[in-house]
Design an enzyme around this catalytic site. Structure first.
Site, PDB file in Angstrom:
ATOM      1  N   LYS A  54       0.844  -1.205   0.000  1.00 34.47           N
ATOM      2  CA  LYS A  54       0.000   0.000   0.000  1.00 34.47           C
ATOM      3  C   LYS A  54       0.874   1.248   0.000  1.00 34.47           C
ATOM      4  CE  LYS A  54      -3.925  -2.076   2.297  1.00 34.47           C
ATOM      5  NZ  LYS A  54      -4.439  -2.517   3.602  1.00 34.47           N
ATOM      6  N   GLN A  98      -4.975  -1.128   9.711  1.00 41.93           N
ATOM      7  CA  GLN A  98      -4.948  -2.469   9.131  1.00 41.93           C
ATOM      8  C   GLN A  98      -5.621  -3.476  10.065  1.00 41.93           C
ATOM      9  OE1 GLN A  98      -3.810  -3.164   6.071  1.00 41.93           O
ATOM     10  NE2 GLN A  98      -4.026  -5.375   6.193  1.00 41.93           N
ATOM     11  N   ASP A 121     -11.262   3.623   4.125  1.00 34.70           N
ATOM     12  CA  ASP A 121     -11.648   2.211   4.117  1.00 34.70           C
ATOM     13  C   ASP A 121     -13.171   2.064   4.039  1.00 34.70           C
ATOM     14  OD1 ASP A 121      -9.829   0.093   4.139  1.00 34.70           O
ATOM     15  OD2 ASP A 121      -9.307   0.374   6.258  1.00 34.70           O
TER      16      ASP A 121
HETATM   17  N1  LIG Z   1      -8.209  -1.803   7.170  1.00 38.12           N
HETATM   18  C1  LIG Z   1      -8.074  -2.741   6.254  1.00 38.12           C
HETATM   19  N2  LIG Z   1      -8.400  -2.491   4.970  1.00 38.12           N
HETATM   20  C2  LIG Z   1      -8.248  -3.446   4.013  1.00 38.12           C
HETATM   21  O1  LIG Z   1      -8.569  -3.206   2.819  1.00 38.12           O
HETATM   22  C3  LIG Z   1      -7.736  -4.721   4.389  1.00 38.12           C
HETATM   23  C4  LIG Z   1      -7.409  -4.932   5.733  1.00 38.12           C
HETATM   24  N3  LIG Z   1      -7.592  -3.945   6.641  1.00 38.12           N
HETATM   25  N4  LIG Z   1      -6.947  -6.142   6.136  1.00 38.12           N
HETATM   26  C5  LIG Z   1      -6.681  -7.214   5.206  1.00 38.12           C
HETATM   27  C6  LIG Z   1      -7.563  -7.131   3.981  1.00 38.12           C
HETATM   28  C7  LIG Z   1      -7.027  -7.901   2.796  1.00 38.12           C
HETATM   29  N5  LIG Z   1      -6.718  -6.909   1.798  1.00 38.12           N
HETATM   30  C8  LIG Z   1      -6.060  -7.165   0.598  1.00 38.12           C
HETATM   31  C9  LIG Z   1      -5.509  -6.169  -0.181  1.00 38.12           C
HETATM   32  C10 LIG Z   1      -4.789  -6.455  -1.312  1.00 38.12           C
HETATM   33  C11 LIG Z   1      -4.604  -7.745  -1.718  1.00 38.12           C
HETATM   34  C12 LIG Z   1      -3.774  -8.034  -2.917  1.00 38.12           C
HETATM   35  O2  LIG Z   1      -3.232  -7.142  -3.552  1.00 38.12           O
HETATM   36  N6  LIG Z   1      -3.619  -9.312  -3.308  1.00 38.12           N
HETATM   37  C13 LIG Z   1      -2.822  -9.740  -4.432  1.00 38.12           C
HETATM   38  C14 LIG Z   1      -1.815 -10.798  -4.008  1.00 38.12           C
HETATM   39  C15 LIG Z   1      -0.962 -10.422  -2.852  1.00 38.12           C
HETATM   40  C16 LIG Z   1      -0.133 -11.598  -2.375  1.00 38.12           C
HETATM   41  O3  LIG Z   1       0.526 -12.232  -3.211  1.00 38.12           O
HETATM   42  O4  LIG Z   1      -0.171 -11.857  -1.161  1.00 38.12           O
HETATM   43  C17 LIG Z   1      -3.723 -10.377  -5.479  1.00 38.12           C
HETATM   44  O5  LIG Z   1      -4.793 -10.865  -5.117  1.00 38.12           O
HETATM   45  O6  LIG Z   1      -3.316 -10.399  -6.640  1.00 38.12           O
HETATM   46  C18 LIG Z   1      -5.163  -8.754  -0.973  1.00 38.12           C
HETATM   47  C19 LIG Z   1      -5.889  -8.474   0.162  1.00 38.12           C
HETATM   48  C20 LIG Z   1      -7.039  -5.676   2.274  1.00 38.12           C
HETATM   49  N7  LIG Z   1      -7.556  -5.742   3.482  1.00 38.12           N
END
Ligand SMILES: Nc1nc(=O)c2c([nH]1)NC[C@@H]1CN(c3ccc(C(=O)N[C@@H](CCC(=O)O)C(=O)O)cc3)C=[N+]21
Ligand SMILES: NC(=O)C1=CN([C@@H]2O[C@H](COP(=O)(O)OP(=O)(O)OC[C@H]3O[C@@H](n4cnc5c(N)ncnc54)[C@H](OP(=O)(O)O)[C@@H]3O)[C@@H](O)[C@H]2O)C=CC1
Length: 291
Positions: A54, A98, A121
């Site tokens: 991020k 987070q 968020d």
């Molecule tokens: N306050 C808060 N806001 C959130 O938005 C939040 C959070 N907490 N806690 C956790 C979850 C999960 N989340 C993700 C964000 C990006 C990917 C992402 O970019 N994933 C990549 C892969 C990343 C990898 O390889 O691990 C993809 O799907 O291609 C995944 C999951 C946001 N979250």
């Protein structure tokens, strides 16, 4: 495989590029960059990775990134005090705490302390209420990204049957609200749902946000359905979604991969929300159609 692959990575790159252009214009007008503060409590490995990516994406979009890392044993009062400081900081347009927070911390109390107009968020009850009642606010990034992918794939969503599997405050419920606002006929399924395949058989749109690897099977789907897989599950075989990809891809009309689907859109939407927050705080107009 017959389904079209929905390339969330590419869609996210395009959105990030538009946000970066508009962030540069904002910086000219306001004399400062949009700012996003991310708070990470504890050392959760996955959370650390997300927070780092991020931060990188924020800087790449021409925004200021403020990272706050606190120890896992941080007291509730100290975390609240940090949120208060960020609320009062004029350089901070968006605040993200987070999740999940380490045990002992009250996430709901922390999220509710964030200034709703910095709540990029979209987790504050005021923003959940705005979404539910059709007012302008901040929409949670993951469902917002899913909606963008659906609109890009299908165009008009009006009248389509949508099944959202999962009813969390951060994905399932806001996803259902967005689809309802887009004139879909929405079914929300959860762990007490009886006969999920029965509901899925009529679904033109399926959004899976369950948190169980490969939970949704291809044979449950309506042929041609558009399937959005929100799940992020770490297995010995690697990162997989909530949908059994192989079987689903042979029935669906289009499907998001994991990785490379919804995840990248979540981060792009976070930057988008931060850009919007910055414009609102400075009273600078931003055409919502532009992004
Ligand atoms: N306050 C808060 N806001 C959130 O938005 C939040 C959070 N907490 N806690 C956790 C979850 C999960 N989340 C993700 C964000 C990006 C990917 C992402 O970019 N994933 C990549 C892969 C990343 C990898 O390889 O691990 C993809 O799907 O291609 C995944 C999951 C946001 N979250
Ligand atoms: N790509 C991204 O950007 C993001 C991905 N995620 C991922 O999305 C997934 C869901 O996240 P989140 O919403 O936070 O998860 P939660 O654990 O908060 O919610 C899961 C939901 O799934 C439902 N559920 C559980 N078991 C079943 C079942 N057998 N049948 C039907 N429904 C079931 C639960 O029902 P009940 O309410 O009855 O318990 C609950 O509503 C996770 O894999 C998470 O990692 C999350 C956020 C962002």
């Amino acid at each position: 495989m017959t389904a079209e692959l929905i390339d969330g990575k590419k869609a996210a790159e395009r959105l990030r590029a538009r946000v970066a252009e508009l962030a540069a214009l904002f910086a000219e007008d306001a004399g400062r960059k949009p700012g996003l503060a991310v708070v990470l409590v504890g050392e959760d490995a996955a959370s650390s990775v997300y927070v780092r990516s991020k931060g990188k994406a924020t800087v790449a979009a021409g925004m200021e990134s403020f990272e706050h890392r606190l120890p896992a044993d941080t007291a509730q009062a100290d975390l609240i005090a940090l949120v208060d400081r960020l609320n009062a900081d004029p350089a901070v347009d968006g605040i993200l705490v987070q999740l999940p927070l380490p045990g002992g911390l009250d996430a709901q109390a922390v999220l509710t302390r964030i200034d709703p107009d910095k709540d990029v968020d979209g987790f504050h009850p005021v923003n959940a209420g705005r979404l539910a009642t059709g007012l302008n606010g901040f929409v949670p990034c993951t469902p917002y990204g899913c909606l963008m992918l659906l609109k890009a794939q299908l165009g008009e969503l009006s009248g389509l049957n949508a099944v959202v599997i999962g009813r969390s405050n951060i994905v399932g419920k806001p996803m259902a609200a967005l689809l309802t606002a887009a004139d879909c006929t929405v079914t929300i399924a959860h762990s007490r749902t009886r006969n999920l395949p029965h509901h899925l058989a009529h679904a033109d749109i399926v959004v899976a946000a369950v948190g169980r690897a490969g939970f949704v099977r291809g044979e449950w789907l309506k042929p041609g359905a558009v399937v959005i897989d929100v799940g992020i599950n770490r297995t010995p075989a690697g990162l997989v979604g909530d949908v059994e990809f192989e079987s689903a891809a042979s029935v669906a009309g289009a499907i998001t991969p994991v990785p490379g689907g919804v995840g990248p859109m979540t981060i792009a939407c976070l930057l988008r929300n931060t850009l919007v927050a910055a414009h609102r705080r400075e009273g600078i107009a931003l055409d919502p159609q532009a992004i």
